[in-house]
Each structure stands twice: as structure tokens, then as C-alpha cells.
Design an enzyme around this catalytic site. Structure first.
Site, short mmCIF file in Angstrom:
data_model
loop_
_atom_site.label_atom_id
_atom_site.label_comp_id
_atom_site.label_asym_id
_atom_site.label_seq_id
_atom_site.Cartn_x
_atom_site.Cartn_y
_atom_site.Cartn_z
N ASP A 9 0.76 -1.31 0.10
CA ASP A 9 -0.14 -0.02 -0.11
C ASP A 9 0.82 1.35 0.04
OD1 ASP A 9 -1.63 2.13 0.67
OD2 ASP A 9 -2.68 1.01 2.32
N ASN A 23 -6.60 12.37 -10.84
CA ASN A 23 -7.53 12.71 -12.09
C ASN A 23 -7.42 14.24 -12.39
OD1 ASN A 23 -9.47 14.32 -10.52
ND2 ASN A 23 -10.35 12.37 -10.06
N ASP A 33 -5.85 7.31 -6.11
CA ASP A 33 -6.22 8.69 -5.53
C ASP A 33 -6.92 8.97 -4.23
OD1 ASP A 33 -6.21 11.40 -6.11
OD2 ASP A 33 -7.92 11.18 -7.66
N GLY A 122 -5.59 1.23 -13.44
CA GLY A 122 -6.80 0.89 -13.06
C GLY A 122 -7.99 1.32 -13.79
#
Length: 169
Positions: A9, A23, A33, A122
Site C-alpha cells: 500500500d 484525475n 487517488d 486501474g
């Protein structure tokens, strides 16, 4: 420059800067994010809002820097990956620019240790094998790599971890 690989992580990595696969709005989202904003606290979001108000967000391939809030890093470098549209819309160049612009910003801020997630793999749908090769090659060929001590690729999922492991050796 030393390159390391971690399966884990990114919000738990102790480095000078972690990289956020942001983004364009810089206001948080899903995946890495969302995890960075959630664990880092409102301080990161507040700085992102200031950046957004000053320059209108962040375009794909570009990078901006904020503090790391409650994270075990000093900074978060937010970069916007490219959405995969079949490979004919400059996606590979934009992804390469994510790594280059992040590394250039790290050098400017005298950041010595930096951790990258798997940018664009992703929800943006970038093919993981190609994304890992772009990431590794861009970092390895970075012109000012002598100014950065350690780059850590942090893979949250096992598939990316195996691809990076294969492509690093």
C-alpha cells in the site's frame, strides 16, 4: 539511483514523496487517488483546490506537488495518467510524461526518495504489461537519475507486482 519493488500500500511507504495517480480535477477519486486523499487528510485536498483555482486542474501527463498531510511522506506528487483508447491517441507518450514530469519535479524539490503506483492501470484501462515497461524504462533512462537516491515501484495488486518483477530483471 536504486530501483526497488514493493507489493503493498503506497500510503504506508516512508519516502520523501509518494506519487498519486490523480484525475484532472485534483479533487480525489477512486483507487490510489481516493486512498491517498482519505489517509492523507483534508490538508492535501485543500492544497489541490488551491492549485486547481490557480491553474484549472492538471492535464494528462503533467504533475503538481502538495504536502503529504497525515501520510508518512513529506510530499505527494499528483500526476494525471492517460486513459487507454486503443493506443492511437498518444497514450504511451502521455504516460511516459507522467513519470518524466514527476521525476523533474522531484529533482526541483530536492526529493531523494520517491514511490510510484501503477499509473493508469486501474479505471483508466492502460494495459498493465505496456504500462510497466513504460514506467521502468522511463525511470531507468531519466537523465538526472544521479540526483535521486531511490525510486520504489509500489504495486497494490499481485498482477502488476509480477509484471514489474519480470521487467526489472
Amino acid at each position: 539511483m536504486k530501483i526497488e519493488l514493493v507489493h503493498g500500500d503506497i500510503t504506508e511507504i516512508h519516502v520523501d514523496a509518494i506519487v498519486n495517480a490523480a484525475n484532472t480535477s485534483l479533487l480525489g477519486g477512486g483507487g490510489v487517488d481516493g486512498a491517498i486523499h482519505k489517509k492523507g487528510g483534508k490538508e492535501i485536498l485543500e492544497e489541490c483546490i488551491t492549485i486547481r483555482n490557480a491553474q484549472g486542474g492538471c492535464k494528462p501527463g503533467e504533475a503538481v506537488i502538495t504536502n503529504a498531510g497525515l501520510l508518512p511522506a513529506n510530499f505527494v506528487i499528483h500526476t494525471v495518467g492517460s486513459v487507454w483508447n486503443g493506443g492511437n491517441n498518444n497514450e504511451t507518450e502521455l504516460l511516459k510524461n507522467c513519470y518524466l514530469n514527476t521525476l523533474n519535479l522531484a529533482v526541483q524539490k530536492e526529493i531523494k526518495t520517491i514511490a510510484f503506483p501503477n499509473i493508469s492501470t486501474g479505471i483508466y484501462g492502460f494495459p498493465k504489461p505496456l504500462a510497466s515497461k513504460i514506467a521502468i524504462n522511463t525511470v531507468k533512462n531519466f537523465e538526472m537519475k544521479n540526483l535521486i537516491d531511490t525510486v520504489i515501484f509500489v504495486c497494490y495488486d499481485y498482477e502488476n507486482f509480477e509484471l514489474y518483477k519480470e521487467n526489472l530483471h
